[in-house]
Design a protein around this motif. Structure first.
Motif, PDB file in Angstrom:
ATOM      1  N   GLN A  68      -4.279  -3.903  -4.682  1.00  0.00           N
ATOM      2  CA  GLN A  68      -3.048  -3.246  -5.091  1.00  0.00           C
ATOM      3  C   GLN A  68      -3.306  -1.755  -5.307  1.00  0.00           C
TER       4      GLN A  68
ATOM      5  N   GLN B 182      -2.170   0.370  -7.469  1.00  0.00           N
ATOM      6  CA  GLN B 182      -2.229   0.863  -8.843  1.00  0.00           C
ATOM      7  C   GLN B 182      -3.500   0.441  -9.567  1.00  0.00           C
TER       8      GLN B 182
ATOM      9  N   SER C 214       1.964   1.964   2.600  1.00  0.00           N
ATOM     10  CA  SER C 214       3.236   1.890   1.897  1.00  0.00           C
ATOM     11  C   SER C 214       4.307   1.483   2.909  1.00  0.00           C
TER      12      SER C 214
ATOM     13  N   SER D 233      -2.766  -1.508  -0.841  1.00  0.00           N
ATOM     14  CA  SER D 233      -1.421  -1.817  -0.367  1.00  0.00           C
ATOM     15  C   SER D 233      -0.709  -2.761  -1.319  1.00  0.00           C
ATOM     16  N   GLN D 234       0.604  -2.629  -1.392  1.00  0.00           N
ATOM     17  CA  GLN D 234       1.422  -3.646  -2.025  1.00  0.00           C
ATOM     18  C   GLN D 234       1.355  -4.920  -1.187  1.00  0.00           C
TER      19      GLN D 234
END
Length: 235
Positions: A166, A168, A183, A58-59
């Motif tokens: 994160q 990415q 998200s 997750s961000q």
């Protein structure tokens, strides 16, 4: 089956280590700790596992911690003498928010190690101590070996570990009990189950968080109001 395993020793080894999922081996439904959100419970066929490792991709700051709080609070109420431990949070943990939500602050511990090796050591000790019902760890990069150690520690201490990373960051498939990708969403948060023992990955779905935080969520049935045009008003 025996001949097939002889021809594929790697497959046989993975099966022996419980690292290979077979479509014929599915989990029974209706088990687990309720998450506090019906959409997430339905996707998980019951809720979070009682213990183990959950990988949250997750961000930071989209509501990922709020998504976990109802389940963690339930575990605290069930095990009032045990701790919930937050390890290496990237932002300050808001004690007022936790207290307002119902947490007993004397049963909440925040650990902020200075070194990376201290982060993993603190996590492993917290998991296997038997003093914690839940641990939330923020970590940038974990190896398969490290996650295996944490999984063993969680099983020993009957504790549930949430690892928040994160999206990415590395795409290595970790040997976790459950994987969830998060998200942003107007109604709360969008989730997708990316890994779950005994189940295929599911399509993404919205988790409505307005029941707990209405000021941070748009109503599920909200509609966009259209205003009449100038010509229609003139008529």
């Amino acid at each position: 089956q025996y001949i097939y395993d002889l021809m594929h020793p790697t497959i046989s080894y993975l099966k022996h280590k419980n690292l290979l999922w077979q479509a014929s081996h599915t989990q029974p439904t209706g088990h687990g700790q309720h998450t506090g959100f019906k959409e997430l419970d339905n996707a998980l066929q019951g809720g979070f596992p009682e213990y183990g490792v959950i990988d949250i991709r997750s961000q930071i700051g989209i509501g990922e911690l709020r998504l976990l709080l109802p389940s963690i609070l339930t575990r605290q109420q069930q095990k009032p003498t045990e701790l919930v431990t937050f390890i290496a949070p990237p932002l300050s943990i808001n004690s007022e928010m936790l207290a307002e939500f119902g947490f007993a602050l004397d049963q909440v511990m925040v650990v902020q190690p200075l070194l990376n090796k201290q982060v993993l050591w603190s996590t492993e000790q917290s998991l296997k101590s038997g003093c914690c019902h839940s641990v939330v760890l923020w970590h940038a990069s974990l190896s398969v070996t490290q996650v295996k150690r944490l999984q063993v520690a969680a099983e020993k201490g009957q504790c549930l570990l949430f690892i928040v990373r994160q999206p990415q960051q590395e795409h290595i498939s970790l040997p976790v009990t459950l994987g969830i990708q998060l998200s942003p969403s107007k109604v709360g948060i969008k989730a997708q189950i990316t890994k779950r023992k005994g189940s295929w990955s599911n399509a993404s779905f919205n988790v409505y968080m307005g029941a707990y935080w209405p000021e941070l969520s748009q109503s599920e049935d909200s509609k966009v109001l259209t205003f009449p045009s100038r010509a229609s008003r003139a008529g």
